[in-house]
Design an enzyme around this catalytic site. Sequence first.
Site, mmCIF file in Angstrom:
data_model
loop_
_atom_site.group_PDB
_atom_site.id
_atom_site.type_symbol
_atom_site.label_atom_id
_atom_site.label_comp_id
_atom_site.label_asym_id
_atom_site.label_seq_id
_atom_site.Cartn_x
_atom_site.Cartn_y
_atom_site.Cartn_z
ATOM 1 N N LYS A 40 0.824 -1.215 -0.129
ATOM 2 C CA LYS A 40 -0.035 -0.104 -0.093
ATOM 3 C C LYS A 40 0.784 1.088 -0.068
ATOM 4 O O LYS A 40 1.859 1.391 0.604
ATOM 5 C CB LYS A 40 -0.943 0.045 1.140
ATOM 6 C CG LYS A 40 -2.037 1.073 1.185
ATOM 7 C CD LYS A 40 -2.801 0.819 2.564
ATOM 8 C CE LYS A 40 -3.771 2.009 2.671
ATOM 9 N NZ LYS A 40 -4.868 1.685 3.802
ATOM 10 N N SER A 93 -10.032 2.101 2.969
ATOM 11 C CA SER A 93 -9.036 3.026 2.256
ATOM 12 C C SER A 93 -8.019 1.994 1.436
ATOM 13 O O SER A 93 -7.549 2.487 0.449
ATOM 14 C CB SER A 93 -8.201 3.929 2.799
ATOM 15 O OG SER A 93 -7.077 3.208 4.027
ATOM 16 N N SER A 153 -10.366 -0.050 7.206
ATOM 17 C CA SER A 153 -9.694 0.030 5.862
ATOM 18 C C SER A 153 -9.019 -1.222 5.461
ATOM 19 O O SER A 153 -8.786 -1.236 4.169
ATOM 20 C CB SER A 153 -8.924 1.125 5.913
ATOM 21 O OG SER A 153 -9.364 2.569 5.779
#
Lengths: 95, 495
Positions: B78, B158, B182
């Site tokens: 990420k 997210s 998330s």
Amino acid sequence: MSIDQSTAAKVAKLARIKVEEDALPALASEFNTILGFIEQLNEVDVDGVEPMVSVTPMRLKRREDVVTDGNQQDKVLANAPDAREGFFAVPKVVE
Amino acid sequence: MSELNTLGLGEARDLLRKGEATSVELTEACLKAIEDAGALNAFVHKTPELAMERAAAADTRLKAGDAPAMCGLPVGIKDLFCTKGVESQAASAILDGFKPEYESTVSQQLADAGAVMLGKLNMDEFAMGSSNETSTYGNVVNPWRRGNDDAPLTPGGSSGGSASAVAADLCLAATGTDTGGSIRQPAAFTGITGIKPTYGRCSRWGIIAFASSLDQAGPMTKSVRDAAIMLEAMCGHDPKDSTSADLAVPNFEAMLTGDIKGKKIGIPKEYRMEGMPGEIEQLWADGAAMLKDAGAEIVDISLPHTKYALPAYYVIAPAEASSNLARYDGVRYGQRASLAQGDGITEMYEKTRAEGFGPEVQRRVMIGTYVLSAGFYDAYYNRARRVRTLIKKDFEDVFAQGVDAILTPATPSAAFGLGEMTDADPVQMYLNDVFTVTVNLAGLPGISVPAGVDKQGLPLGLQLIGRPWEEGDLLNTAYALESAAGFVAKAGKWW
């Protein structure tokens, strides 16, 4: 509690985010929506309840108070938008 | 043999060790899949050369019989994780061009375990969002679609890029981070597994901070076994994060026996939300029945302060964010706005932050500034922290009654369409995290497991919440649920 435009402008100033005058009404209205949601917390009886400081009951680790790092000025400055002569450069602060 | 990129971590590891495939082949298959999947917008900074270099090194170690746990397994990282010399900008324009001089502890541990980084994954800006629509790189698209309808759906957020990439087989697994849901919400929206460990399990050092008392990293994978393998590599004490727990990390994979006889599983009545789709209610009941069939005891429990978790979160998280994001001032890294004649340092800050932060980040920073400001600190921030104490106590009470894990839906709906929530007020979007956010506030481990599909063929997830530090036991319960649910559906390839 309701946020008016001048409060919204003050918050933007405190947060150091430039908000144009004509964007203030919409911003104030969004704040009010979110704060209205948050206000549900007033229903909870919190008398005698401690505010949470740490979610896991542990004592933070201590270490020797000695220098463990340093001498990497070039790395520290490598990502600066404006670095000169080994320093971060910013607009004039003091007259 | 099926395409190598479609394998999970466990299967690929076994093939590599038997010498039936090489890391170079595996990595090439993933890089090819990434090249073909531009339409998903999941990978935003690709590192093919670095990946091939690491893959070759992994093959050497495998041949020498000196292979660590994740040797040669290609993963995505990420964009919130700082990776040395590779763009790391939390999907924000304010960090445009930022290349850290250091590596986050978690991504370093994965590299030390032999994992091969393929590149950086899209996400919501500073991890603030539930639909991956706030990224400076643009929306991520979910590989899943509603039947034959080609309307693009959100992968959730997210960690939307991570979810989309794993679901579409662009990588074997990916890292995510979870501040309010998330990891778990996007995992549920894309039919994959995602675990947020206990607060303190994974070091936060080098992960761009959103809300420090809530943020935790975790793996997003194709199975519970893979989650166990990758979580073990990510966990561990780190002196560079003072909240990192100095506890031994168990062999999580060895704990996957599937035996949950006598385990007590709680069903919290407060999670039965008004307006919840019937399919989710049914899935939840089915999940409970599966665990019961596997020998667990199902008990009704109450977590009375559940309703107040989201409002407490929307005080605490923005408050911490306003403080954490104060560092983006146009001085030390990232972008600085161009200034007009006579502009001083205050104008530099204000213009830089107005240009660099997107609308959702600006909104949360300002809400955080407001709730921390003089006169409101007690009314908002301290009150929210008191409510947080009560939310944590709710969980402590049920664990004290002998409950081993709690079963809930992962999300209140299946994946929705990109753009569908554009006109809704921000609070509507926040409701996505209604089932997951309690877990962050209480610092507990939570895992989302794909358990079924809805009428439109979209995946739905169930969440299991465990006792603090007992990720191994939680993973084992999730393993039993996974085995019983037998979820094997995959998104049909259209991209």
